[in-house]
Write a protein that holds these residues in place. Structure first.
Motif, PDB file in Angstrom:
ATOM      1  N   LYS A  80     -38.603  39.928  78.993  1.00 43.63           N
ATOM      2  CA  LYS A  80     -38.037  40.111  80.333  1.00 43.63           C
ATOM      3  C   LYS A  80     -36.848  39.177  80.552  1.00 43.63           C
ATOM      4  O   LYS A  80     -36.320  39.083  81.660  1.00 43.63           O
ATOM      5  N   ARG A  95     -27.768  41.733  88.694  1.00 42.59           N
ATOM      6  CA  ARG A  95     -29.108  42.132  88.282  1.00 42.59           C
ATOM      7  C   ARG A  95     -30.035  40.977  87.944  1.00 42.59           C
ATOM      8  O   ARG A  95     -31.245  41.155  87.875  1.00 42.59           O
ATOM      9  N   THR A  96     -29.506  39.804  87.673  1.00 41.60           N
ATOM     10  CA  THR A  96     -30.356  38.763  87.097  1.00 41.60           C
ATOM     11  C   THR A  96     -30.537  37.579  88.034  1.00 41.60           C
ATOM     12  O   THR A  96     -29.827  37.428  89.020  1.00 41.60           O
ATOM     13  N   GLU A 113     -24.379  41.457  80.167  1.00 47.05           N
ATOM     14  CA  GLU A 113     -24.675  41.309  81.593  1.00 47.05           C
ATOM     15  C   GLU A 113     -23.636  42.052  82.435  1.00 47.05           C
ATOM     16  O   GLU A 113     -23.957  42.654  83.456  1.00 47.05           O
ATOM     17  N   LEU A 133     -37.795  43.026  84.014  1.00 44.41           N
ATOM     18  CA  LEU A 133     -36.485  42.749  83.438  1.00 44.41           C
ATOM     19  C   LEU A 133     -35.496  43.055  84.561  1.00 44.41           C
ATOM     20  O   LEU A 133     -35.733  43.977  85.338  1.00 44.41           O
ATOM     21  N   ASP A 134     -34.417  42.306  84.702  1.00 45.93           N
ATOM     22  CA  ASP A 134     -33.506  42.479  85.835  1.00 45.93           C
ATOM     23  C   ASP A 134     -34.236  42.263  87.157  1.00 45.93           C
ATOM     24  O   ASP A 134     -34.207  43.117  88.053  1.00 45.93           O
ATOM     25  N   GLU A 135     -34.909  41.128  87.258  1.00 47.18           N
ATOM     26  CA  GLU A 135     -35.756  40.859  88.422  1.00 47.18           C
ATOM     27  C   GLU A 135     -35.004  40.968  89.741  1.00 47.18           C
ATOM     28  O   GLU A 135     -35.482  41.560  90.708  1.00 47.18           O
ATOM     29  N   PRO A 158     -33.038  37.876  80.415  1.00 52.94           N
ATOM     30  CA  PRO A 158     -31.715  38.513  80.365  1.00 52.94           C
ATOM     31  C   PRO A 158     -31.131  38.435  78.953  1.00 52.94           C
ATOM     32  O   PRO A 158     -31.421  37.504  78.196  1.00 52.94           O
ATOM     33  N   GLN A 173     -30.871  31.621  84.727  1.00 57.96           N
ATOM     34  CA  GLN A 173     -31.355  32.963  84.388  1.00 57.96           C
ATOM     35  C   GLN A 173     -32.845  32.998  84.100  1.00 57.96           C
ATOM     36  O   GLN A 173     -33.478  34.048  84.212  1.00 57.96           O
TER      37      GLN A 173
END
Lengths: 661, 99, 204
Positions: A210, A527-528, A286, A551-553, A212, A116
């Motif tokens: 940023k 999302r992560t 998550e 955040l949620d790259e 998770p 992560q």
């Protein structure tokens, strides 16, 4: 482990000779078969092993629970003797907390935390392996007591002076102390390792805010462990010195204060409660956004409430001791502090609800378990608030009401979170989807079983059933339909439904392994960053270390904002993104080599511990092994300078795992 | 790491370490003197103050915490602060500070 | 190795500037460990403070403590912190000879302290304070014994480091290894600063 690529021709160079350590012992060369697992330092393999060990102990602890419920199902139960019953509930709690819950959270943390944050491994891979093996040794020592004169029988908090040599003459408590001590060292090393990993090894651009939420919660948990484990270590050392070497710490006849044990235990024990629940909070933070197709509502609130739960968690321990005569001032202070800690917890619940609010909910098994957690944990949280009121707590102390409360938070909360994690991340770890239909059975049986088992315990507690009563008579059962005996029977039936639910999970695992459907790279539209690689991930995790902007790259690489329609527009899918990373793979990647020493050192510590029970000669042997392994460890070159992994190419070259020097 | 950080990491000169050590030795001398000379009501506060001064000096100068990253200070003093808080509270429930 | 971030694990500890915080993994881990140790010694010290006046049998603390003797051994340990910091400073200058010299002196001072503790314990036992004699005895021996074990481990680490440096077999950054042992050593010293005041100088 290093992976190097060699051309598939006859000119393959000879196997690299590992440098010698200690003049005689070399680094592991064989990296196939069982050795691949025993000597690995790969955080993913270690994570999987944590999971397997924890699941094994979950089954052991579960069987213990079923025996307890069988004993209490009907009047005059004769499944267990009083003595065996004491051992059973003590070991059930100890096993579930220290050998299932913590290691299972450790499995998730080990596996997903580096992924992560965009790292290739943890900060100290060999120490990571050492933590795992110490945990295994600790678990074996704890459970060995069953076969060596009986297990510990003082309840999981092992109050003094009941745990002293007078009232617990068997070696059970000694094994318990040593097993926990060893497992404690494992957790301490693991927590330092993970904190350093999070602080130091984040991908470029990933600031703390940023990260998770799962990573955040694991970080908070590791801080709790770093600062609370030494306290239980002190308590265990005092108890060990009393039992094995004649110290007087809890000897009331010498003027000792047995409350000292209670303080030390709960100064550790209350942060421990958050150690158990926060990883699950992280997991569902998550899962809920992913399956609500919305970002987490109020990310900073979730993070800071998690951190403040951690901090306040150090100031509420004495609410476990309201019935012990602390005095009105202490009781009032701790009562208020305890009520205060409900606030950040409540904040989280509302964040999750508002995450789902207005989302396009996708009811996968992972999502069902996450929603289950929100509901069941809230029930457990509410009965928890009733404990913070000291007069009501005094009535509830040591009744089944307490048992009901902590099983709602631990089973309904923690375990449901972990199961949510299983279904969510299974495709990532094993590249196959768990069966959703079996998953649904798994979920509903567990929900029904869990409520049938622990719901009636509220009533039983208020009817006055003591927490550790091993038998009840027909006369005690009372009259009328909804009597004491009825609810005990309901709880026992519920526990078997619960067990069948868990069995469905195990069946699902076996079925998936045999004939499961291969998972797409991004099955949940996640999302992560852990999804920005293959499933299962390559040994080096990422072909190229991602640079983080959001955040949620991973989500933001797939979607961009369409300001006109005020929605997110898909610009790429996960599959394409992973292929793009592969195409731009780094040229040279160093990975740490496997090592013999973690498992040797852990074994040495175990022998050393047994020496405390079985005498000095064994201790000397253990000490020698520890010393030998320590020097081997220190003198072992941790990384070879010149062996790299060259990324996959399409020209038919073969990849090969090679040892490092 | 830039030049100043590099310099800071090296801490102080050997001469100033020796100075610190002399101060520490002097305070220790003073501490021991409380055993022989009656300080009256000042005894306890004086002794605790000297203990804290020595502690902080070793941590700040010998362990470089004063010159090093604030993260190290955060980690160490969090542990120290928690220890003080939980153990003083626990001792207070035993009425340790009364009497 | 063009991309700094491709480093993993132990390797990156040699290049602290490549980590997210710019600090090395090892040093971060050491400070975390020391933060954790505060709670360990805090617990042992509190146990002693709670029990120090509880003497059901055997000698009372004020009767057996030998303040002049303990003052000298405290002074020895305090000075070992000075020699340790000089070793660290030599190591950072890359002066192997002096590093070795100061490490040797530190180990000797540490060993002297341990010798003093062994002498103190044997004297106390002769005067009737056994491990099981009273709450005071149990908690005193446990606290100071735990500290003594820490000093002994420190001495072993100092001697091993010297040997490894001499053979040129050290892995990683030499100056950092000495610095880390230094941090541990100073920590053991500050614990004794507290023990000396709370246990020996403040009468119960």
């Amino acid at each position: 482990m290093a992976i190097i690529e060699r051309p598939g021709t006859e000119t393959t160079p000879a196997v690299v000779t590992p440098q010698q350590t200690l003049g005689a012992v070399k680094r592991p060369v064989e990296t196939k078969g069982w050795r691949e697992w025993l000597f690995t330092v790969d955080h993913k393999k270690i994570g999987i092993m944590y999971g397997v060990v924890a699941m094994a102990f979950f089954i052991v602890g579960g069987v213990e629970a079923l025996l307890i419920r069988l004993q209490l199902a009907a009047p005059n139960g004769h499944i267990l003797s009083a003595d065996k019953y004491n051992q059973m509930f003590t070991m059930h709690a100890t096993t579930m907390i220290f050998l299932f819950a913590m290691p299972m959270a450790g499995a998730f943390a080990n596996y997903f935390l580096p992924l992560q944050i965009g790292a290739r491994d943890v900060a100290f891979p060999r120490i990571n392996a050492l933590s795992l093996w110490l945990l295994v040794v600790g678990g074996i020592v704890l459970n060995a007591s069953w076969f060596l004169g009986g297990a510990a029988d003082g309840g999981w908090f092992m109050y003094a002076p009941n745990s002293g040599p007078v009232f617990s003459p068997s070696h059970g408590v000694d094994f318990w102390v040593l097993g926990l001590q060893v497992a404690g060292i494992a957790s301490l090393l693991g927590s330092i390792n993970l904190i350093v990993t999070v602080l130091n090894m984040r991908a470029p651009g990933m600031s703390l805010m940023k990260m998770p939420v799962f990573t955040w919660m694991i970080l908070v948990v590791q801080f709790l462990l770093v600062f609370s484990l030494p306290v239980i270590t002190v308590a265990l050392v005092l108890l060990m010195l009393q039992r094995s070497y004649g110290a007087t710490f809890f000897d009331v006849s010498q003027g000792a204060d047995p409350l000292l044990w209670q303080h030390l235990f709960w100064i550790f024990g209350h942060p421990e409660v958050y150690v158990l629940i926060l990883p699950s909070f992280g997991i569902i933070s998550e899962v809920l956004p992913t399956f609500s197709r919305k970002p987490l509502f109020g990310y900073p609130f979730v993070v800071f409430s998690g951190a403040s739960i951690g901090l306040v968690g150090f100031g509420v321990w004495a609410h476990h001791m309201f019935a012990s005569g602390l005095g009105p001032v202490s009781v009032a202070v701790f009562s208020i502090a305890t009520m205060a800690i409900a606030i950040p917890t409540g904040v989280k619940i509302f964040n999750w609800l508002l995450t789902m609010w207005g989302g396009k909910l996708w009811y996968t098994t992972a999502m069902k378990f996450a929603i289950g957690l929100v509901i069941l944990f809230t029930i457990g949280g509410l009965s928890g608030v009733t404990h913070s009121v000291a007069p009501s707590d005094t009535q509830q102390t040591d009744t089944y009401y307490i048992v009901a409360h902590f099983h709602y938070v631990l089973f309904g909360g923690m375990v449901f979170g972990l199961f949510s994690g299983f279904y969510y991340w299974w495709p990532k770890v094993f590249g196959k989807m768990l069966n959703e239909k079996l998953g649904s059975w798994n979920f509903w049986l567990m929900v029904i079983g869990m409520n049938m088992t622990f719901g009636p315990m509220h009533i039983l507690g208020l009817q006055g059933q003591p927490r550790r009563m091993y038998i009840w008579t027909k006369a005690r059962g009372g009259e009328g339909l909804f009597n004491f005996g009825f609810w005990n029977m309901v709880a026992s039936i519920g526990s078997f439904i619960l067990a069948i639910g868990v069995l469905f999970f195990l069946i699902n695992v076996v079925k998936t392994a045999r004939s499961g459907k291969t998972a797409p790279l991004d099955p949940w539209d996640a999302r992560t960053l852990e999804w920005l690689t293959t499933s299962p991930p390559k040994p080096h995790n990422f072909d190229r270390i991602p640079v983080v902007h959001h955040l949620d790259e991973f989500f933001h690489r797939k979607y961009e904002e369409d300001s006109a329609a005020n929605t997110m527009r898909k610009i790429a899918d996960g599959e394409e993104l992973v292929r793009a990373e592969e195409a731009a793979a780094d040229a040279n990647i160093h990975l740490p080599a496997p090592s013999y020493w973690p498992i040797v050192l852990a074994t040495g510590v175990g022998i050393l511990g047994l020496g405390i029970i079985y005498g000095v000669p064994i201790m000397v042997v253990g000490f020698a092994v520890v010393l030998f392994a320590s020097f081997g460890w220190v003198l072992e070159p941790s990384v070879a300078e010149d062996i790299d992994f060259a990324p996959a190419s399409n020209d038919g070259n073969t990849k090969e795992i090679a040892p490092l020097g | 790491m830039n030049a100043t950080a590099e310099h800071q990491e090296h801490g102080m000169s050997d001469a100033s370490y020796i100075k610190i050590a002399i101060i520490l030795a002097a305070i220790t001398g003073l501490e021991v003197s409380t055993y022989y000379v009656d300080f009256g009501p000042l005894f306890m506060p004086a002794l605790l103050t000297m203990m804290i001064v020595k502690f902080v000096m070793v941590v700040s100068y010998f362990m470089h915490l004063k010159f090093d990253s604030k993260i190290f200070s955060f980690l160490f003093y969090t542990g120290l602060g928690l220890a003080l808080f939980v153990y003083c509270t626990a001792l207070a429930t035993f009425k340790f500070f009364v009497s | 190795m063009a991309e700094t971030a491709t480093h993993t694990a132990d390797h990156s500890t040699e290049h602290g500037h490549e980590t997210s915080t710019g600090l090395t993994n090892n040093k971060l881990a050491m400070w975390l460990f020391l933060g954790s140790e505060c709670l360990l010694f805090g617990g042992l010290i509190s146990t002693y403070m709670l029990y120090r006046g509880r003497v059901s049998s055997g000698p009372h603390p004020s009767r057996i403590f030998d303040i002049p003797f303990t003052s000298v051994s405290s002074f020895v340990l305090l000075m070992s912190s000075l020699t340790m910091v000089l070793a660290v400073s030599s190591a950072q200058r890359g002066d192997d000879r002096r590093t070795n010299l100061w490490l040797t002196v530190t180990a000797l001072l540490g060993a002297t302290f341990i010798g003093g503790q062994v002498y103190e314990f044997t004297t106390f036992i002769r005067e009737g304070l056994g491990f099981s004699t009273s709450l005071f005895g149990s908690s005193f021996y446990t606290l100071t014994g735990f500290h003594g074990v820490h000093v002994s481990v420190g001495v072993i680490m100092l001697l091993s480091t010297m040997g490894i440096i001499r053979k040129g077999k050290i892995t990683g950054n030499k100056a950092e290894v000495v610095e880390l042992i230094g941090l541990y050593w100073h920590f053991v010293d500050i614990v004794w600063i507290i023990i000396f005041t709370l246990v020996y100088l403040i009468p119960s």
